[in-house]
Design a protein around this motif. Sequence first.
Motif, PDB file in Angstrom:
ATOM      1  N   ARG A  18     -12.247   2.896 -26.837  1.00  0.00           N
ATOM      2  CA  ARG A  18     -11.491   4.152 -26.832  1.00  0.00           C
ATOM      3  C   ARG A  18     -12.416   5.318 -27.157  1.00  0.00           C
ATOM      4  O   ARG A  18     -13.366   5.171 -27.920  1.00  0.00           O
ATOM      5  CB  ARG A  18     -10.340   4.084 -27.819  1.00  0.00           C
ATOM      6  N   TYR A  31      -9.447   8.636 -23.834  1.00  0.00           N
ATOM      7  CA  TYR A  31      -9.827   7.827 -22.678  1.00  0.00           C
ATOM      8  C   TYR A  31     -10.072   6.403 -23.158  1.00  0.00           C
ATOM      9  O   TYR A  31     -10.515   6.191 -24.286  1.00  0.00           O
ATOM     10  CB  TYR A  31     -11.102   8.425 -22.053  1.00  0.00           C
ATOM     11  N   TRP A  32      -9.803   5.414 -22.318  1.00  0.00           N
ATOM     12  CA  TRP A  32     -10.050   4.016 -22.686  1.00  0.00           C
ATOM     13  C   TRP A  32     -10.535   3.249 -21.458  1.00  0.00           C
ATOM     14  O   TRP A  32     -10.300   3.645 -20.322  1.00  0.00           O
ATOM     15  CB  TRP A  32      -8.780   3.360 -23.238  1.00  0.00           C
ATOM     16  N   HIS A  33     -11.228   2.141 -21.725  1.00  0.00           N
ATOM     17  CA  HIS A  33     -11.550   1.178 -20.675  1.00  0.00           C
ATOM     18  C   HIS A  33     -11.641  -0.201 -21.304  1.00  0.00           C
ATOM     19  O   HIS A  33     -11.878  -0.353 -22.499  1.00  0.00           O
ATOM     20  CB  HIS A  33     -12.836   1.537 -19.914  1.00  0.00           C
ATOM     21  N   HIS A  40      -9.300   1.281 -16.569  1.00  0.00           N
ATOM     22  CA  HIS A  40      -9.472   2.419 -17.455  1.00  0.00           C
ATOM     23  C   HIS A  40      -8.334   3.401 -17.250  1.00  0.00           C
ATOM     24  O   HIS A  40      -7.610   3.340 -16.264  1.00  0.00           O
ATOM     25  CB  HIS A  40     -10.836   3.087 -17.259  1.00  0.00           C
ATOM     26  N   ILE A  42      -6.484   7.401 -19.034  1.00  0.00           N
ATOM     27  CA  ILE A  42      -6.613   8.561 -19.898  1.00  0.00           C
ATOM     28  C   ILE A  42      -5.228   9.001 -20.347  1.00  0.00           C
ATOM     29  O   ILE A  42      -4.263   8.920 -19.573  1.00  0.00           O
ATOM     30  CB  ILE A  42      -7.384   9.690 -19.173  1.00  0.00           C
ATOM     31  N   SER A  49      -0.320  10.904 -18.793  1.00  0.00           N
ATOM     32  CA  SER A  49      -1.356   9.872 -18.721  1.00  0.00           C
ATOM     33  C   SER A  49      -1.665   9.587 -17.260  1.00  0.00           C
ATOM     34  O   SER A  49      -0.894   9.938 -16.369  1.00  0.00           O
ATOM     35  CB  SER A  49      -0.919   8.602 -19.447  1.00  0.00           C
ATOM     36  N   PHE A  60     -16.710   7.754 -14.346  1.00  0.00           N
ATOM     37  CA  PHE A  60     -16.164   8.702 -15.318  1.00  0.00           C
ATOM     38  C   PHE A  60     -17.153   8.998 -16.445  1.00  0.00           C
ATOM     39  O   PHE A  60     -17.328  10.138 -16.840  1.00  0.00           O
ATOM     40  CB  PHE A  60     -14.855   8.140 -15.905  1.00  0.00           C
ATOM     41  N   ALA A  75     -15.861  13.545 -13.466  1.00  0.00           N
ATOM     42  CA  ALA A  75     -14.941  13.558 -14.601  1.00  0.00           C
ATOM     43  C   ALA A  75     -14.701  14.977 -15.101  1.00  0.00           C
ATOM     44  O   ALA A  75     -13.569  15.341 -15.435  1.00  0.00           O
ATOM     45  CB  ALA A  75     -15.480  12.681 -15.725  1.00  0.00           C
TER      46      ALA A  75
END
Length: 83
Positions: A18, A31-33, A40, A42, A49, A60, A75
Motif C-alpha cells: 500500500r 494506491y495498492w498492488h 492493482h 487506487i 476508486s 504506474f 500515472a
Amino acid sequence: MDFTIEQDPARDSLGNYRYRIYKDGALVARYWHDFRGDEHGIEFVTGKSDSWPVGRMTDFLEGGGPEPLTLSERAVAYMDQRT
C-alpha cells in the motif's frame, strides 16, 4: 502539480503493498498492488476508486530499491485528470 508517493511500512492483511499519494503535500489517494504486481487499484480520499489505473502496476510506479519511488508520466497524467 507535484505528486509524491510513500510506501506504507507494512503490507495489509491480504499481503498487498500500500502507498499514499500526495498532491502538493495533501493526501489525495491510496494506491495498492498485490505481491506480484498482477492486480492493482487506487482509492481516492473523495471515496472514488478505480481498478487497473493506467495498465499494469509497472506502468504506474517507477523506481524502488536504491532509486526513489515515483509515479510514471502516465500515472501523473491519470492523477491530474482525477484530482
